[in-house]
Design a protein around this motif. Structure first.
Motif, PDB file in Angstrom:
ATOM      1  N   PHE A 114       0.819  -1.207   0.000  1.00 28.17           N
ATOM      2  CA  PHE A 114       0.000   0.000   0.000  1.00 28.17           C
ATOM      3  C   PHE A 114       0.861   1.268   0.000  1.00 28.17           C
ATOM      4  CE2 PHE A 114      -2.807  -3.284   1.566  1.00 28.17           C
ATOM      5  CZ  PHE A 114      -4.009  -2.992   0.945  1.00 28.17           C
ATOM      6  N   CYS A 126       2.486   3.517  -3.456  1.00 27.46           N
ATOM      7  CA  CYS A 126       1.964   4.876  -3.643  1.00 27.46           C
ATOM      8  C   CYS A 126       3.089   5.900  -3.676  1.00 27.46           C
ATOM      9  CB  CYS A 126       0.972   5.218  -2.534  1.00 27.46           C
ATOM     10  SG  CYS A 126      -0.602   4.340  -2.666  1.00 27.46           S
ATOM     11  N   ARG A 164       4.004   8.144  -7.022  1.00 24.82           N
ATOM     12  CA  ARG A 164       4.111   9.597  -6.965  1.00 24.82           C
ATOM     13  C   ARG A 164       5.485  10.064  -7.453  1.00 24.82           C
ATOM     14  NH1 ARG A 164       2.947  12.501  -1.294  1.00 24.82           N
ATOM     15  NH2 ARG A 164       4.959  11.540  -0.814  1.00 24.82           N
ATOM     16  N   PRO A 201      -9.761  13.317  -4.879  1.00 28.25           N
ATOM     17  CA  PRO A 201      -9.825  12.437  -3.702  1.00 28.25           C
ATOM     18  C   PRO A 201      -8.868  11.249  -3.805  1.00 28.25           C
ATOM     19  CG  PRO A 201     -12.024  13.009  -4.463  1.00 28.25           C
ATOM     20  CD  PRO A 201     -11.078  13.484  -5.506  1.00 28.25           C
ATOM     21  N   VAL A 202      -8.714  10.696  -5.011  1.00 26.06           N
ATOM     22  CA  VAL A 202      -7.783   9.571  -5.195  1.00 26.06           C
ATOM     23  C   VAL A 202      -6.348  10.034  -4.974  1.00 26.06           C
ATOM     24  CG1 VAL A 202      -6.921   7.837  -6.821  1.00 26.06           C
ATOM     25  CG2 VAL A 202      -9.350   8.431  -6.790  1.00 26.06           C
ATOM     26  N   SER A 203      -6.013  11.207  -5.511  1.00 23.68           N
ATOM     27  CA  SER A 203      -4.673  11.762  -5.335  1.00 23.68           C
ATOM     28  C   SER A 203      -4.372  11.999  -3.859  1.00 23.68           C
ATOM     29  CB  SER A 203      -4.542  13.067  -6.124  1.00 23.68           C
ATOM     30  OG  SER A 203      -3.268  13.648  -5.928  1.00 23.68           O
ATOM     31  N   LYS A 204      -5.362  12.473  -3.113  1.00 23.48           N
ATOM     32  CA  LYS A 204      -5.168  12.715  -1.683  1.00 23.48           C
ATOM     33  C   LYS A 204      -4.927  11.398  -0.941  1.00 23.48           C
ATOM     34  CE  LYS A 204      -5.249  15.223   2.106  1.00 23.48           C
ATOM     35  NZ  LYS A 204      -4.173  16.206   2.395  1.00 23.48           N
ATOM     36  N   THR A 205      -5.683  10.370  -1.313  1.00 20.62           N
ATOM     37  CA  THR A 205      -5.505   9.059  -0.684  1.00 20.62           C
ATOM     38  C   THR A 205      -4.111   8.507  -0.964  1.00 20.62           C
ATOM     39  OG1 THR A 205      -7.859   8.609  -0.937  1.00 20.62           O
ATOM     40  CG2 THR A 205      -6.421   6.718  -0.519  1.00 20.62           C
ATOM     41  N   VAL A 206      -3.685   8.591  -2.221  1.00 15.04           N
ATOM     42  CA  VAL A 206      -2.353   8.120  -2.601  1.00 15.04           C
ATOM     43  C   VAL A 206      -1.282   8.901  -1.837  1.00 15.04           C
ATOM     44  CG1 VAL A 206      -0.679   8.042  -4.502  1.00 15.04           C
ATOM     45  CG2 VAL A 206      -3.026   7.258  -4.856  1.00 15.04           C
ATOM     46  N   LEU A 236      -1.545  10.358   1.136  1.00 13.55           N
ATOM     47  CA  LEU A 236      -1.502   9.946   2.538  1.00 13.55           C
ATOM     48  C   LEU A 236      -0.745   8.636   2.713  1.00 13.55           C
ATOM     49  CD1 LEU A 236      -5.157  10.822   3.632  1.00 13.55           C
ATOM     50  CD2 LEU A 236      -3.059  11.959   4.397  1.00 13.55           C
ATOM     51  N   LEU A 237      -1.017   7.679   1.821  1.00 10.30           N
ATOM     52  CA  LEU A 237      -0.310   6.402   1.901  1.00 10.30           C
ATOM     53  C   LEU A 237       1.174   6.581   1.603  1.00 10.30           C
ATOM     54  CD1 LEU A 237      -2.913   4.070   0.166  1.00 10.30           C
ATOM     55  CD2 LEU A 237      -2.144   3.916   2.543  1.00 10.30           C
TER      56      LEU A 237
END
Length: 322
Positions: free
Chosen positions: A42, A46, A50, A191-196, A198-199
């Motif tokens: 996970f 990520c 990035r 929202p997907v970019s923010k999740t990525v 954070l991980l």
């Protein structure tokens, strides 16, 4: 020296926190594989995605840096496996040990350190070395780690296991997909970019914490090892290869490439040598845990190189300043 210590101290501190947590049983030993799975499947993918997506594709296409560093990485892998194989260290352990000898901690430690020392222009060559280590060197060592199956089930079974091991390694996939996003100028939805993100931000601290926990587990369970406690001869030579042989080899091969007129800038060579002088990458321990290698040995190599690199890396920096 103070600047180097300022950058490296948090890495030591996180490893120590993980060690204390496992040693004092704040973290159950049974939870370590769970932390490993979180980072490997996970957080780390990520972070690598990035990394690839944020890097201009032109920086990944420096042929002089690419082939010089790749040749050195392959030679380090071959040397490390050759001196490691013995009745106690078979292909799985030898191959992951070779990876930890050839794979510097460029992403977590090297990039901020090199930028602080050499400026933002050092990022380009460093990114090329990361791509080689993640896509080629890691895949090769994962494939070689499956060679133990050749003696038990034949070459065909070993080849299938090697291919399956490479395909299941999430790190090359992550950075390759990120490079594709960079090439086509794609972006993730908000929202997907923010999740990525954070991980990705969790990858480095959790990985270093897990390394400390693995080291503590290795000490606590050393009496249960089939071949007895870990011997210095099984990990110190690999640490020496990582910190001394690897940067010297990159320097000599790079100087030869420049002498022969190949497209390699002296500044890029300096960055490559300093990358090779970095300690071993902590994410190799996560991969070793997943592949069933002797992770106590891998973690010990990472610890030794991380501690000793404070002196050896400083020596490499002073060499270029002189």
């Amino acid at each position: 020296m103070l600047e180097i210590f300022r950058v490296t101290f948090p890495f030591f501190a996180l490893v120590l926190c993980g060690y204390v947590a496992a040693r004092w049983r704040f973290l159950p030993l049974e939870a370590i594989p769970g932390l490993n799975g979180f980072v490997l499947f996970f957080a780390l993918p990520c972070m690598l995605f990035r990394f690839g997506a944020d890097t201009p594709i032109a920086q990944l296409l420096d042929a002089g840096v690419f082939f010089t560093y790749l040749l050195c990485a392959l030679l380090i892998v071959a040397l490390s496996i050759a001196i490691s194989l013995n009745p106690r260290v078979r292909w799985n352990d030898a191959s992951l040990g070779a990876l930890v000898a050839a794979f510097p901690n460029t992403g977590f430690m090297g990039v901020p350190l090199l930028v602080a020392l050499l400026g933002a222009q050092a990022v380009g060559p460093a990114i090329v070395t990361i791509v080689i280590d993640l896509v080629i060197t890691s895949s090769l060592c994962v494939a070689l780690s499956r060679m133990d199956a050749a003696g038990q089930h034949g070459a065909a079974v070993a080849a299938r296991k090697a291919l399956a091991g490479v395909l299941r390694n999430p790190m090359p996939w992550a950075i390759s997909i990120g490079a594709a996003f960079s090439y086509w100028n794609l972006e993730l939805m908000g929202p997907v970019s923010k999740t990525v993100g954070l991980l990705a931000d969790a990858a480095s601290p959790v990985a270093l914490f897990t390394i400390g926990a693995v080291l503590a587990r290795s000490v606590m369970l050393s009496h249960e090892r089939p071949d007895g406690p870990l011997r210095a001869i099984d990990y110190l030579p690999i640490a020496l290869i990582k910190l001394v042989v690897h940067p010297v080899l990159v320097l000599l091969v790079g100087l030869a490439a420049i002498q022969w007129g190949l497209p390699l800038e002296p500044f890029a060579l300096q960055v490559m040598v300093l990358v090779a002088a970095l300690p071993s990458a902590s994410n190799v321990s996560l991969l070793a845990e997943r592949l069933g290698a002797d992770n106590g040995r891998i973690a010990r190599i990472i610890l030794v190189t991380t501690v000793a690199a404070f002196v050896t890396f400083s020596g490499a920096v002073n060499f270029f300043k002189a």
